[in-house]
Each structure stands twice: as C-alpha cells, then as structure tokens.
Write an enzyme that holds these catalytic residues in place. Structure first.
Site, PDB file in Angstrom:
ATOM      1  N   VAL A  24     -11.464   1.234   9.201  1.00  0.00           N
ATOM      2  CA  VAL A  24     -11.243   2.865   8.149  1.00  0.00           C
ATOM      3  C   VAL A  24     -10.240   1.950   7.089  1.00  0.00           C
ATOM      4  CG1 VAL A  24      -9.076   4.089   8.616  1.00  0.00           C
ATOM      5  CG2 VAL A  24     -10.351   3.379  10.948  1.00  0.00           C
ATOM      6  N   TYR A  46      -3.786   4.247  18.087  1.00  0.00           N
ATOM      7  CA  TYR A  46      -3.019   3.695  16.611  1.00  0.00           C
ATOM      8  C   TYR A  46      -2.418   1.971  16.363  1.00  0.00           C
ATOM      9  CZ  TYR A  46      -2.506   3.711  11.298  1.00  0.00           C
ATOM     10  OH  TYR A  46      -2.931   3.703   9.898  1.00  0.00           O
ATOM     11  N   THR A 103      -2.514   5.417   5.035  1.00  0.00           N
ATOM     12  CA  THR A 103      -2.651   6.071   3.379  1.00  0.00           C
ATOM     13  C   THR A 103      -2.544   7.442   3.246  1.00  0.00           C
ATOM     14  OG1 THR A 103      -3.919   4.128   3.958  1.00  0.00           O
ATOM     15  CG2 THR A 103      -4.682   6.060   1.932  1.00  0.00           C
ATOM     16  N   LYS A 153      -7.968   1.884  16.361  1.00  0.00           N
ATOM     17  CA  LYS A 153      -7.462   1.380  15.149  1.00  0.00           C
ATOM     18  C   LYS A 153      -6.241   0.345  15.389  1.00  0.00           C
ATOM     19  CE  LYS A 153      -6.361   2.840  10.797  1.00  0.00           C
ATOM     20  NZ  LYS A 153      -5.129   3.394   9.870  1.00  0.00           N
TER      21      LYS A 153
END
Length: 318
Positions: free
Chosen positions: A223, A151, A63, A179
């Site tokens: 998140v 991640y 993002t 994540k």
C-alpha cells in the site's frame, strides 16, 4: 441521511481476502479548499492509477489526510470515488476514528456505494492495551457491513497491534487482513511467520522501501504512496518480486529508493513525505496540491526544487 442506530451485520462475508493482493495505493485526497474536493483532479488521479495497473485503491488513509477532513467531505469522497471506479478495481475505505459511531457511518456509506472492504487503525487518543484493542475491533467488526483490514500505524496511534492480537482477531469472520505501516521489518516478519498457515488472511506493507522484500517473503503486496505518481513502476516491482526476478527487483527498487530519498525528504517537516507527494502530483498536472490544515503546501523554493528532482526521475521511469 445515514441513521445513527446502525444494525449489527451477521451475514457471511462474500469477499475472500485472496481478492486483495498486489499494489493498492493509499490515494491522496485532491482538494480545492478545506471543505471541497477537486473532482476533476480526483477523476484524473483515479484514471491514472487504473491505467497504471493497480490492483485496488485505498481511500481515507494517512496519505489521504483522512483525520483532517470534515466528515461530510469523507462521505462525499467515498461516493465520488466509487462512482468513478465503477467496480473496475476493489475500493478499500478507511474508517479510522476516535468515535466508533463515526466509523460505522463511514462503513455504511462504503457499503451503500459498493466499496469492497474497510480499513481501521486503532483509535488514536486513549492508549489501549491489547485486551482493549481486541474488544474494540470485535465490537467494530460485529457491526460493519463489509470485510475489515486492521491497520497498524504506531507512529500515529501510539499503539502497536501485537502479532498475538492479530492472530486472535483473524479468527473473526469479518477481519481478513492487515496493513502494516510501522516500518518495522522484524515485526512484519513475525506476522508472516505467525500467520503463514492462515491462507485467508492478507498481510500488506505500507513503506515502499521494503515492499519487494516482504512480497518475496510471502506478503500480499504494498500500500505504497509513491504509486500515486508512478503506478506502473510499483506494479512491475510487485510482479518481479512475485516472480522472484531478483535482477529486475534490484533495478526497480533503486528507482523506488530514489523517489523515497529525494521526493519525500524536502524540508525539515514531519509531513515531508505527504507534501512531496501532493506537490509532485500537482506538478504532473493530475490534481490540486492543496493540503488540509494543519498541513500546508511547499513554498515556491521547495516546489521549484521538487520540480527539478521530479523531471530527473520521470526521465528514468517514463
């Protein structure tokens, strides 16, 4: 100037993974142009997020357009963000790169600026097998000065971090969580089951559409990109999920789904989510809507359409 010959860090990690729970927005990167941060917008956004009650900030993620940003700008973002936050919430720094040396440089800047942890997706060019993935993360974790979150982002890296690999890597003292942005709830549930006895390992989910259910099943939090716009909404959703308040979860989840369905789906773009998010933040007066190439902002027609949608949603939330 950061030295390229970075040392291997053997000191014990002082930050427990239990510190990392709740809503940790993947912060967008406010930009004036390809190589300049929108510093006023950055400060506005950070204060907006902290006022909204978020439990931390994650910079230089997907993002945050991290892979599109010049290295100098990435280091500057770490410095400016940590300076503005001043320890009020944990700052997680993305260090994903195809070159380990660049990841280590970012990690060193994060340490120098008193960030709390690092986040790294698999390198996204060579298609690594699971044994190679283990070698990569062990090599990285042995050399970084802060705790590390794995991640999982297979849509972008073309590699899935398998549950057995996660369990194996969790035994490394520096690797404290993961994540998952796969959007695969079956995968995340397998992780929750496999890691249920690992109290010192935190599992976060990226897609906000499934945050509530994963938290109720034992996930550490979300998140969530939408928290850039409406941090209080996502914090309240997390709190309701932790409390098991199903009725409140259902009401707040409906709002999250409206955001996802309407703001993130304008135009036939692979980047509609990010275009919509950045444009909305610009319309809210928080920061610039500039996007780093190869991505570009909405055109006027799309922006006008989003403005109508945003006002409708704001009336329900604010």
């Amino acid at each position: 100037m950061i030295e390229t010959n970075l040392p291997i860090y053997y000191m014990a990690v002082n930050i427990a993974s239990s510190q990392f729970r709740g809503i940790i927005p993947p912060m967008i990167t406010p930009l004036n142009n390809e190589s300049e941060l929108d510093l006023k917008g950055l400060r506005n956004l950070i204060e907006h997020l902290i006022k909204g009650g978020v439990h931390g900030l994650f910079i230089l993620g997907t993002t945050g357009e991290s892979t599109s940003l010049p290295y100098a700008l990435r280091h500057r973002l770490i410095e400016e963000t940590c300076d503005i936050v001043k320890g009020r919430v944990p700052v997680l720094v993305g260090i994903t790169d195809t070159a380990v040396s660049e990841s280590l440089r970012l990690a060193e800047t994060a340490k120098q600026c008193c960030a709390s942890a690092l986040v790294a997706a698999p390198p996204y060019y060579f298609s690594l097998g699971q044994p190679e993935l283990i070698e990569y993360y062990e090599y990285l974790a042995d050399r970084i000065p802060l705790p590390l979150f794995l991640y999982n982002m297979p849509s972008h890296t073309k590699i899935n971090i398998e549950p057995d690999t996660v369990e194996y890597l969790s035994k490394h003292e520096k690797i404290i969580g993961l994540k998952d942005s796969s959007g695969n709830t079956a995968y995340f549930n397998k992780l929750l089951y496999k890691m249920k006895d690992y109290d010192d390992f935190s599992l976060f989910v990226g897609p906000e559409e499934v945050t509530a259910e994963t938290v109720m099943l034992g996930g550490a939090g979300g998140v969530n990109g939408g928290a850039n716009m409406f941090p209080r909404l996502y914090v309240e959703l997390y709190s309701a999920a932790v409390a098991g308040d199903i009725e409140k979860v259902r009401d707040l989840h409906d709002l999250v789904m409206e955001i996802s369905t309407e703001i993130y789906s304008i135009g036939k773009y692979g980047s509609s989510y990010l275009k919509g998010l950045k444009c909305a933040l610009n319309l809210m007066g928080l920061c610039s809507g500039y996007m780093s190439s190869p991505l570009h902002q909405f055109n006027k027609e799309e922006k006008d359409r989003l403005e109508i949608i945003l006002k409708k949603i704001q009336k329900k939330i604010l």
